[in-house]
Design an enzyme around this catalytic site. Structure first.
Site, PDB file in Angstrom:
ATOM      1  CB  CYS A   1      -0.943  -0.063   1.200  1.00 56.24           C
ATOM      2  SG  CYS A   1      -2.081   1.316   1.372  1.00 56.24           S
TER       3      CYS A   1
ATOM      4  CG  ASP B   1      -6.869  -1.192  -5.070  1.00 50.83           C
ATOM      5  OD1 ASP B   1      -7.501  -0.151  -4.803  1.00 50.83           O
ATOM      6  OD2 ASP B   1      -5.679  -1.382  -4.739  1.00 50.83           O
TER       7      ASP B   1
ATOM      8  CG  HIS C   1      -5.884  -1.212  -1.226  1.00 50.78           C
ATOM      9  ND1 HIS C   1      -4.965  -0.852  -2.184  1.00 50.78           N
ATOM     10  CD2 HIS C   1      -5.416  -0.720  -0.046  1.00 50.78           C
ATOM     11  CE1 HIS C   1      -3.987  -0.164  -1.614  1.00 50.78           C
ATOM     12  NE2 HIS C   1      -4.230  -0.076  -0.321  1.00 50.78           N
TER      13      HIS C   1
END
Length: 251
Positions: free
Chosen positions: A142, A189, A220
């Site tokens: 991330c 995502d 995600h």
């Protein structure tokens, strides 16, 4: 800066990895990933890129509060630092500190600073007797995936990098990348995954190595088994691919 170091039980030297955390900071997940890499024969350092007031503000509970506030915000907010700060200032007082901190850590200028911090982390790893200094890789998740992408543009000694559902590095810097890169992305995502072909095209034009996989049905943060979006099947497949990638690039 502090961090978490995991090493194989036997004497090295071993290849080494930087494990870069999500937006939640150095919580249990990157530490567990570092231990998993150590069990596979890698010295793994999970640094905490958040220090000082940012570290105090960016707690998991506060970040969750910020994420709820952002749920109804414009989709381009995080890619526009000025707009992000305006949004933070418009929120109730209890939300402003973490939103302002979030705006700061996702600002491209700040992320370039984090990328430079990873150079110091790499130098620390290279100083360890248990590490083969010629075999250094990085993996980020991330927020950390975005930082690893930027890190690859500023450290020519990096051999291999893995980006888990992180934003692309600046495409005009792709020719500066020397590391081989692997990307792991979630099918559900779109804000991240739909931009990946642009990175792939830029890497190909520059003659750089980049392979990536998209996991249908995964959202995600699908690799993080401490979060609601964990997708066990995709996470297991991604782990095997990452280990295979590091075996082929670092040994």
């Amino acid at each position: 800066m502090n961090g978490y170091l995991a090493e194989p039980e036997e004497k090295g030297p071993y290849p080494a990895l930087l494990v870069v955390h999500e937006i939640f900071g150095l919580d249990d997940h990157p530490k567990d990933v570092a231990r998993r890499f150590a069990a596979q024969g890698y010295v793994a350092l999970a640094p905490n890129l958040f220090t000082g007031p940012i570290a105090e503000t960016m707690t998991p509970a506060n970040v969750q509060l910020a994420m709820r506030a952002l749920a109804g915000a414009p989709s381009d907010l995080r890619s526009n630092p000025a707009k992000f700060r305006e949004f933070a200032e418009s929120q109730p007082p209890e939300r402003r500190p973490v939103l302002e901190a979030l705006a700061q850590v996702t600002d491209p200028v700040t992320q370039d600073g984090f990328a430079r911090d990873l150079i110091a982390c790499r130098e620390f790893l290279q100083s360890l007797p248990s590490v083969n200094p010629q075999r250094i890789g990085a993996v980020g998740f991330c927020f950390g995936g975005a930082v690893v992408g930027r890190y690859a543009t500023v450290d020519p000694t990096l051999t291999a990098g893995v980006i888990f559902y992180g934003q692309n590095p600046p495409l005009d810097r792709v020719p500066q990348i020397r590391a081989q890169l692997l990307g792991q992305y979630a099918g559900e995502d779109p804000g991240i995954t739909q931009t990946v072909p642009q990175l792939a095209e830029a890497m190909e034009r520059a003659g750089r190595s980049f392979r990536y996989q998209v996991y249908p049905g995964a959202r995600h943060a699908f690799f993080n088994d401490t979060r609601p979006n964990y997708h066990a099947e995709s996470a297991a497949l991604a782990w095997n691919r990452v280990i295979e990638f590091f075996r082929s690039t670092l040994g």
